[in-house]
Design a protein around this motif. Structure first.
Motif, PDB file in Angstrom:
ATOM      1  N   GLY A  91     -21.236 -80.305  22.731  1.00 29.30           N
ATOM      2  CA  GLY A  91     -20.808 -80.257  20.866  1.00 29.30           C
ATOM      3  C   GLY A  91     -22.208 -80.506  20.512  1.00 29.30           C
ATOM      4  N   THR A  92     -22.447 -81.272  20.075  1.00 27.74           N
ATOM      5  CA  THR A  92     -23.479 -81.548  18.990  1.00 27.74           C
ATOM      6  C   THR A  92     -24.644 -80.086  19.353  1.00 27.74           C
ATOM      7  N   VAL A  93     -24.721 -79.317  20.797  1.00 30.76           N
ATOM      8  CA  VAL A  93     -25.903 -78.568  21.053  1.00 30.76           C
ATOM      9  C   VAL A  93     -24.978 -76.891  20.014  1.00 30.76           C
ATOM     10  N   LEU A  94     -23.758 -77.201  20.332  1.00 33.87           N
ATOM     11  CA  LEU A  94     -22.537 -75.701  19.997  1.00 33.87           C
ATOM     12  C   LEU A  94     -22.514 -75.424  18.466  1.00 33.87           C
ATOM     13  N   LEU A  95     -22.687 -76.878  17.695  1.00 37.40           N
ATOM     14  CA  LEU A  95     -22.275 -76.573  16.430  1.00 37.40           C
ATOM     15  C   LEU A  95     -23.284 -75.642  15.821  1.00 37.40           C
ATOM     16  N   PRO A  96     -24.252 -76.208  15.546  1.00 39.15           N
ATOM     17  CA  PRO A  96     -25.688 -74.854  15.375  1.00 39.15           C
ATOM     18  C   PRO A  96     -25.759 -73.907  15.743  1.00 39.15           C
ATOM     19  N   HIS A  97     -25.666 -73.310  17.125  1.00 40.80           N
ATOM     20  CA  HIS A  97     -25.542 -72.556  17.745  1.00 40.80           C
ATOM     21  C   HIS A  97     -24.495 -71.384  17.287  1.00 40.80           C
ATOM     22  N   LEU A  98     -22.828 -72.130  17.104  1.00 47.28           N
ATOM     23  CA  LEU A  98     -22.200 -71.178  16.659  1.00 47.28           C
ATOM     24  C   LEU A  98     -22.055 -70.911  15.175  1.00 47.28           C
ATOM     25  N   LEU A 104     -14.089 -78.063  21.070  1.00 54.60           N
ATOM     26  CA  LEU A 104     -13.437 -76.892  20.726  1.00 54.60           C
ATOM     27  C   LEU A 104     -13.314 -77.349  19.179  1.00 54.60           C
ATOM     28  N   VAL A 105     -13.310 -79.162  18.698  1.00 54.03           N
ATOM     29  CA  VAL A 105     -13.682 -78.423  17.096  1.00 54.03           C
ATOM     30  C   VAL A 105     -14.912 -77.735  16.434  1.00 54.03           C
ATOM     31  N   PRO A 106     -15.874 -78.381  17.567  1.00 58.17           N
ATOM     32  CA  PRO A 106     -17.041 -76.930  16.471  1.00 58.17           C
ATOM     33  C   PRO A 106     -16.994 -75.835  16.485  1.00 58.17           C
ATOM     34  N   GLY A 107     -15.236 -75.109  17.230  1.00 52.07           N
ATOM     35  CA  GLY A 107     -14.885 -73.466  16.843  1.00 52.07           C
ATOM     36  C   GLY A 107     -14.375 -73.490  15.333  1.00 52.07           C
ATOM     37  N   PHE A 108     -14.123 -74.957  14.600  1.00 54.39           N
ATOM     38  CA  PHE A 108     -13.325 -74.201  13.268  1.00 54.39           C
ATOM     39  C   PHE A 108     -14.579 -75.038  12.116  1.00 54.39           C
ATOM     40  N   TYR A 109     -15.504 -75.779  12.686  1.00 56.32           N
ATOM     41  CA  TYR A 109     -16.671 -76.520  12.017  1.00 56.32           C
ATOM     42  C   TYR A 109     -17.336 -75.591  11.302  1.00 56.32           C
ATOM     43  N   ALA A 110     -18.063 -74.514  12.610  1.00 55.35           N
ATOM     44  CA  ALA A 110     -19.282 -73.627  12.769  1.00 55.35           C
ATOM     45  C   ALA A 110     -18.217 -72.094  11.635  1.00 55.35           C
ATOM     46  N   ARG A 111     -17.261 -71.981  11.726  1.00 53.71           N
ATOM     47  CA  ARG A 111     -16.258 -70.950  10.318  1.00 53.71           C
ATOM     48  C   ARG A 111     -15.805 -72.046   9.146  1.00 53.71           C
ATOM     49  N   GLU A 112     -16.259 -73.603   9.014  1.00 48.24           N
ATOM     50  CA  GLU A 112     -16.247 -74.452   8.065  1.00 48.24           C
ATOM     51  C   GLU A 112     -14.232 -74.050   7.324  1.00 48.24           C
ATOM     52  N   ASP A 113     -13.328 -74.190   8.475  1.00 46.87           N
ATOM     53  CA  ASP A 113     -11.885 -74.600   8.981  1.00 46.87           C
ATOM     54  C   ASP A 113     -12.476 -76.377   8.866  1.00 46.87           C
ATOM     55  N   MET A 114     -12.494 -77.038   8.109  1.00 46.75           N
ATOM     56  CA  MET A 114     -11.808 -78.301   7.708  1.00 46.75           C
ATOM     57  C   MET A 114     -10.826 -78.797   7.768  1.00 46.75           C
ATOM     58  N   LYS A 115     -10.063 -78.896   7.540  1.00 46.64           N
ATOM     59  CA  LYS A 115      -8.619 -78.787   6.804  1.00 46.64           C
ATOM     60  C   LYS A 115      -7.235 -78.699   8.594  1.00 46.64           C
ATOM     61  N   LEU A 130      -7.055 -72.015  17.317  1.00 52.12           N
ATOM     62  CA  LEU A 130      -8.482 -71.318  17.717  1.00 52.12           C
ATOM     63  C   LEU A 130      -7.953 -69.683  18.658  1.00 52.12           C
ATOM     64  N   HIS A 131      -7.167 -69.684  19.980  1.00 57.26           N
ATOM     65  CA  HIS A 131      -5.999 -68.817  19.643  1.00 57.26           C
ATOM     66  C   HIS A 131      -5.538 -68.137  19.399  1.00 57.26           C
ATOM     67  N   ARG A 132      -4.927 -68.426  18.602  1.00 56.56           N
ATOM     68  CA  ARG A 132      -3.703 -68.172  17.391  1.00 56.56           C
ATOM     69  C   ARG A 132      -4.319 -67.032  17.178  1.00 56.56           C
ATOM     70  N   ARG A 133      -5.734 -67.016  15.847  1.00 58.16           N
ATOM     71  CA  ARG A 133      -6.205 -66.520  15.019  1.00 58.16           C
ATOM     72  C   ARG A 133      -6.463 -65.829  15.611  1.00 58.16           C
ATOM     73  N   GLY A 134      -7.158 -65.765  17.359  1.00 57.97           N
ATOM     74  CA  GLY A 134      -7.812 -64.682  17.683  1.00 57.97           C
ATOM     75  C   GLY A 134      -9.424 -65.006  17.673  1.00 57.97           C
ATOM     76  N   GLN A 135      -9.792 -66.769  17.757  1.00 63.96           N
ATOM     77  CA  GLN A 135     -11.814 -66.961  17.296  1.00 63.96           C
ATOM     78  C   GLN A 135     -11.632 -67.349  18.565  1.00 63.96           C
ATOM     79  N   PHE A 136     -10.499 -67.078  19.458  1.00 62.39           N
ATOM     80  CA  PHE A 136     -11.372 -67.753  20.679  1.00 62.39           C
ATOM     81  C   PHE A 136      -9.754 -67.813  21.819  1.00 62.39           C
TER      82      PHE A 136
END
Length: 512
Positions: A285-292, A371-382, A430-436
């Protein structure tokens, strides 16, 4: 993979030292009054650390900092990123100073909330308050560590931040070796060492930032547009991180109402469960967030999904066998690590049941981190906040239902079930939005990994049954049996994975 190997290897070193620390703690503290008080004292600053520093602040700061840097940093983008970091530091530091001072003043009342079960034992309650006052400055220090870790991670340098926990364990181990005449003395020395370790960790991160040309000045606090954006993003992340930490605090509160030692059983079980979670889940997760964040900033959503699949594939390849092993043979592992000194055979058995319950949720804990970095990288925090809130309610209901018949094991099991709900809802959103979406390679590899785990589980179960009659005859036998189980499990899983195609040697060579 190279970045993960850096974070993972330092984390593994930290966890090994953490086990050495925990073995000494089990020997000198055991699972009684002093141990319960120290674990509560260690929990409170760590609760706020995970909530604000490594939770809300880090999760909000790293994507914003990485986006300012861009995929290919230029001198201008580095300058803008440094200005943003300085503005964040200027606002963060006074808030931390005021909050730390306030908590020192209201600590007795905070303890009534954190460990209400201690209230009818004046000696235990007073010791818990004293120890927590000694450990709480760690929050201030580790929050600053989190800021500089975010800077270095955003720059693609992970070693200093990953090495910082090693220093924590070295300081705590030193205090255990030097001050252990009585359990109370040991607990107080550990509490002081926690805050001292925060100072040492901060010095390491300051040095790392200086080497990267990111020494920060301290301007006057101002709510600049960038800081306002940071605070706006932090709020929902704080709520989401808060849900997870409140889950853990609920366990502490309820465990304080169970028989003495329950808090300690959960602590020692969680320590072993945290080894794969830290080395795999947190590292990925640490590596994935800045990378995404950088990949999405470059406009490549398809590439981001591909990397997310590979991250999950790699995480589950390492996590699933660990979960199987911890669930099948918890007793010999706990006995070999902790059963000596003040830690008895009965303590080992109670801790082993809790470990098996935690292990049932280990893959879910790791999946949440990935999975959470998939939201945070898109600035979806809610969205993660809403999911975490539902998991919190589920955990609370299950705690109340299970703690009666299963005691502390029920608390661990409730945490695992709530984690699976959390992970499932993160994926579905994530799947429903087509983001994963799981690609064909991940689906195929996952089935092969599960089959390999099945072969490993059968061997471990057979060996454990064979060792059952003679277990506990001596400490050397306990350690030898545990070592043989670990080596056998790794060997069988590795061979089965290679034969079934769960991984290929050529892929590992390409990671270098």
């Amino acid at each position: 993979m190279r970045a993960f190997s850096t974070v993972g290897s330092f984390t593994l070193m930290s966890r090994i030292l953490g086990f050495m620390r925990d073995v000494l703690m089990a020997q000198f503290l055991g699972a009684g009054l002093a141990a319960d008080c120290f674990f509560v004292a260690f929990k409170l600053p760590n609760f706020f650390r995970r909530l604000f520093a490594e939770g809300a602040f880090s999760s909000a700061f790293v994507p914003l900092f990485s986006r300012i840097l861009g995929r290919d940093p230029t001198p201008t983008s580095r300058h803008n990123a440094r200005i943003f970091a300085q503005e964040a530091l200027a606002v963060l530091l006074p808030i931390l100073l005021v909050f730390t001072g306030l908590m020192q003043a209201v600590m007795p009342w905070a303890m009534l909330v954190l460990a209400p079960g201690f209230a009818d034992q004046p000696e235990k309650f007073a010791l818990a308050v004293d120890l927590t006052r000694l450990t709480f400055p760690y929050l201030l220090l580790i929050s600053l560590v989190s800021l500089f870790s975010g800077i270095l991670n955003g720059l693609g340098r992970f070693s200093e931040a990953a090495a910082a926990p090693i220093l924590l364990n070295l300081v705590l181990i030193s205090s255990l070796l030097l001050f252990h005449d009585t359990a109370i003395m040991t607990a107080k020395a550990l509490a002081i060492a926690v805050s001292l370790a925060g100072v040492v960790q901060l010095l390491l991160l300051l040095y790392g930032a200086h080497r990267m040309g990111f020494s920060l000045s301290l301007p006057r606090p101002k709510l600049t547009p960038a800081v306002k954006r940071l605070l706006t993003v932090m709020l929902p992340v704080a709520l989401g991180a808060g849900m997870t930490q409140i889950n853990l605090m609920i366990d502490v509160i309820l465990a304080s109402m169970l028989p003495e030692g329950s808090l300690s059983f959960l602590f020692y079980a969680d320590r072993l469960n945290q080894l794969p979670l830290g080395v795999i889940g947190i590292a990925v997760g640490t590596v994935l967030l800045p990378h995404l964040s950088r990949t999405l900033a470059g406009g490549s959503a398809v590439e981001a999904i591909h990397h997310h699949n590979r991250a999950i594939e790699f995480a589950l390849f390492l996590t699933l066998p660990a979960a199987f092993a911890l669930a099948i043979v918890p007793q010999p592992l706990i006995s070999a690590l902790f059963q000596h000194g003040a830690f008895t055979a009965d303590d080992s058995q109670a801790t082993a049941w809790a470990l098996a319950a935690f292990a049932a949720g280990l893959p879910a804990f790791v999946l949440i981190k990935v999975l959470v970095p998939g939201f945070y990288a898109r600035e979806d925090m809610k969205t993660p906040v809403k999911i975490a809130l539902l998991a919190l309610v589920t955990n609370l209901v299950l705690n109340l239902l299970l703690m009666g018949p299963l005691r502390h094991v029920g608390l661990a099991l409730a945490t695992s079930i709530a984690a699976w709900l959390n992970a499932a809802l993160l994926y579905l959103n994530l799947h429903r939005r087509g983001q994963f979406a799981l690609d064909a390679r991940l689906k195929s590899r996952l089935l092969r990994v599960i089959a390999s785990c099945g072969f490993m589980a059968a061997v471990l179960f057979g060996l454990d049954h064979f060792f059952g009659a003679g277990r506990g005859a001596s400490k050397a036998m306990q350690v030898g049996q545990a070592a043989l189980l670990v080596v056998s499990g790794l060997g069988v899983y590795g061979v089965a994975s290679l034969i079934l195609g769960a991984f290929r040697l050529s892929e590992i060579k390409n990671w270098r």
